[in-house]
Design a protein around this motif. Sequence first.
Motif, PDB file in Angstrom:
ATOM      1  N   UNK A 137       0.846  -1.199   0.000  1.00 30.45           N
ATOM      2  CA  UNK A 137       0.000   0.000   0.000  1.00 30.45           C
ATOM      3  C   UNK A 137       0.879   1.246   0.000  1.00 30.45           C
ATOM      4  N   UNK A 138       1.899   1.233   0.855  1.00 29.78           N
ATOM      5  CA  UNK A 138       2.807   2.383   0.930  1.00 29.78           C
ATOM      6  C   UNK A 138       3.498   2.630  -0.412  1.00 29.78           C
ATOM      7  N   UNK A 139       3.840   1.535  -1.106  1.00 34.48           N
ATOM      8  CA  UNK A 139       4.536   1.651  -2.396  1.00 34.48           C
ATOM      9  C   UNK A 139       3.588   1.703  -3.588  1.00 34.48           C
ATOM     10  N   UNK A 140       2.284   1.658  -3.312  1.00 38.11           N
ATOM     11  CA  UNK A 140       1.243   1.713  -4.351  1.00 38.11           C
ATOM     12  C   UNK A 140       1.425   0.619  -5.395  1.00 38.11           C
ATOM     13  N   UNK A 141       1.422  -0.622  -4.907  1.00 39.28           N
ATOM     14  CA  UNK A 141       1.643  -1.776  -5.775  1.00 39.28           C
ATOM     15  C   UNK A 141       0.510  -2.791  -5.601  1.00 39.28           C
ATOM     16  N   UNK A 142       0.014  -3.305  -6.735  1.00 42.28           N
ATOM     17  CA  UNK A 142      -0.904  -4.441  -6.717  1.00 42.28           C
ATOM     18  C   UNK A 142      -0.088  -5.696  -6.982  1.00 42.28           C
ATOM     19  N   UNK A 143      -0.100  -6.620  -6.029  1.00 43.42           N
ATOM     20  CA  UNK A 143       0.694  -7.849  -6.123  1.00 43.42           C
ATOM     21  C   UNK A 143      -0.181  -9.020  -5.659  1.00 43.42           C
ATOM     22  N   UNK A 144      -0.122 -10.119  -6.364  1.00 42.31           N
ATOM     23  CA  UNK A 144      -0.881 -11.294  -5.941  1.00 42.31           C
ATOM     24  C   UNK A 144      -0.322 -11.852  -4.631  1.00 42.31           C
ATOM     25  N   UNK A 145      -1.185 -12.443  -3.844  1.00 45.77           N
ATOM     26  CA  UNK A 145      -0.751 -13.215  -2.692  1.00 45.77           C
ATOM     27  C   UNK A 145      -0.219 -14.545  -3.232  1.00 45.77           C
ATOM     28  N   UNK A 146       1.038 -14.836  -2.976  1.00 44.79           N
ATOM     29  CA  UNK A 146       1.605 -16.093  -3.457  1.00 44.79           C
ATOM     30  C   UNK A 146       1.878 -16.067  -4.950  1.00 44.79           C
ATOM     31  N   UNK A 147       1.606 -17.161  -5.631  1.00 46.90           N
ATOM     32  CA  UNK A 147       1.925 -17.353  -7.046  1.00 46.90           C
ATOM     33  C   UNK A 147       0.833 -16.758  -7.944  1.00 46.90           C
ATOM     34  N   UNK A 148       1.154 -15.744  -8.752  1.00 48.67           N
ATOM     35  CA  UNK A 148       0.128 -15.091  -9.579  1.00 48.67           C
ATOM     36  C   UNK A 148      -0.612 -16.043 -10.515  1.00 48.67           C
ATOM     37  N   UNK A 149       0.122 -16.964 -11.157  1.00 50.35           N
ATOM     38  CA  UNK A 149      -0.534 -17.874 -12.099  1.00 50.35           C
ATOM     39  C   UNK A 149      -1.572 -18.740 -11.387  1.00 50.35           C
ATOM     40  N   UNK A 150      -1.273 -19.137 -10.175  1.00 51.16           N
ATOM     41  CA  UNK A 150      -2.216 -19.940  -9.386  1.00 51.16           C
ATOM     42  C   UNK A 150      -3.428 -19.100  -9.000  1.00 51.16           C
ATOM     43  N   UNK A 151      -3.194 -17.875  -8.543  1.00 44.89           N
ATOM     44  CA  UNK A 151      -4.304 -17.006  -8.120  1.00 44.89           C
ATOM     45  C   UNK A 151      -5.275 -16.736  -9.278  1.00 44.89           C
ATOM     46  N   UNK A 152      -4.731 -16.436 -10.466  1.00 41.46           N
ATOM     47  CA  UNK A 152      -5.591 -16.094 -11.597  1.00 41.46           C
ATOM     48  C   UNK A 152      -6.255 -17.328 -12.204  1.00 41.46           C
ATOM     49  N   UNK A 153      -5.578 -18.472 -12.143  1.00 40.35           N
ATOM     50  CA  UNK A 153      -6.185 -19.697 -12.648  1.00 40.35           C
ATOM     51  C   UNK A 153      -7.342 -20.116 -11.751  1.00 40.35           C
TER      52      UNK A 153
END
Length: 443
Positions: A137-153
């Motif tokens: 939040x401080x760095x204004x970044x959207x990042x997946x929790x853990x592995x992005x490919x797993x989260x989006x799949x």
Amino acid sequence: MKLTSEIETALRILFENGHEAYCVGGCVRDHLMGIQPHDYDITTSAKPQEILECFTEYKTLTVGLKHGTVTVIINGEPIEITTYRIDGEYKDSRHPETVAFTKDLREDTSRRDFTVNSIAYSPVTGYTDHHNGIKDIDNKIIRCVGEPYKRFTEDALRILRALRFASTLGFTIEDETSKAIHDLKLLLKNIAAERIYTEFTKLICGKNARKILNEFHDVIAVFIPEITPMVGFEQNNPHHCYDVYTHTLVSLESIAPEPLLRWTMLLHDIGKPHCYTENETGGHFYGHYKISSDITKTVLKRLKASKEMIEHTALLVYRHDTLIPITDKSIRRLLMKMGEEDIFLLYDINRADAKAQAKHQIKQRLERIDLLEQKTKEIIAKNECFTKKALAINGNDLIDAGIPKGKEIGIIIDKLLCAVVDQKIENNKEALIKRASQIYRSL
């Protein structure tokens, strides 16, 4: 973190009964960003049946019990309380087949979409941040929790949610998360059109919409493939300094973040690549407003927008290129066709369109629009007639005057309104009846 009395009550009751309980998700994120939260979600170590036992004195709803959610009504406010859980296999790119309950908050937050949405807060223990969401939040970044490919799949809607959060919050999408979004974009085909429409509407109304729409146009093209021909399509015209897609994004950024206006600007030139011609004076797009309006209807119908939204947006797209003389007669005619509300929306659209054109002509175009708006307000202030409702007669008056019922009544009313708007006849009942009889005989 300042909580509502209802949320405080729910957390206290769970805690007094020996259970962990936290606010989690968007409400915590918004508070840390200095935004007043509107919705609060509670997560707890208590299992669903234990939640029900804690709130026997309150009305409860158990529609979401299968997934561990109990809704408790406190002072008329519904509060969703969900047991810590671990999601099972996702087969439809949207929902887990099964859920398993756990007593470990870390396991629960590990299944969530983005780090900024995984922070938990309890009045007893303060903030719990297993995934460095506060830092993001401080760095204004959207990042997946853990592995992005797993989260989006697991849930393809998260692809669009990432873009939406980056747009509305003004954040940047972390590199690995961004790469996964591009690579897995076709998973969006598994998502219901209504869900896509809702998320995307929020996205285009975000303060960072131009940047996100530009960086991820290939992702947007999965559900609006009609934008692809616009990307990089040069206009080769002295009035324009951008290609069609860049012009579209600059104009979208230049208008108020209201869904109707943002959708209009996104689609107002989408027909241009289909009608491009070129001569010695440069590139031209004759009739693009009609093609753009037709494509607008196609896009919004596909995304299951409301009938009213489809028709209203298509009308504004059709009219967006209207350039009328600055005369009372022309303005009255436009008022007759569009009405008071839409004519001022049209002027806002004209301004946004002008701001995305060649710099040497922006000032002149904006001054012209300001003058049109000023004269329009003056005409409205005079209570001049430009609607059927303001006519001194109606259909019943025509019938009483001896004109039989039928489609001719509507035709006559339209012709009378045009005559009044053009000031060829006074808005006077006697004069209008006389003209109506003449029109009827000619019909």
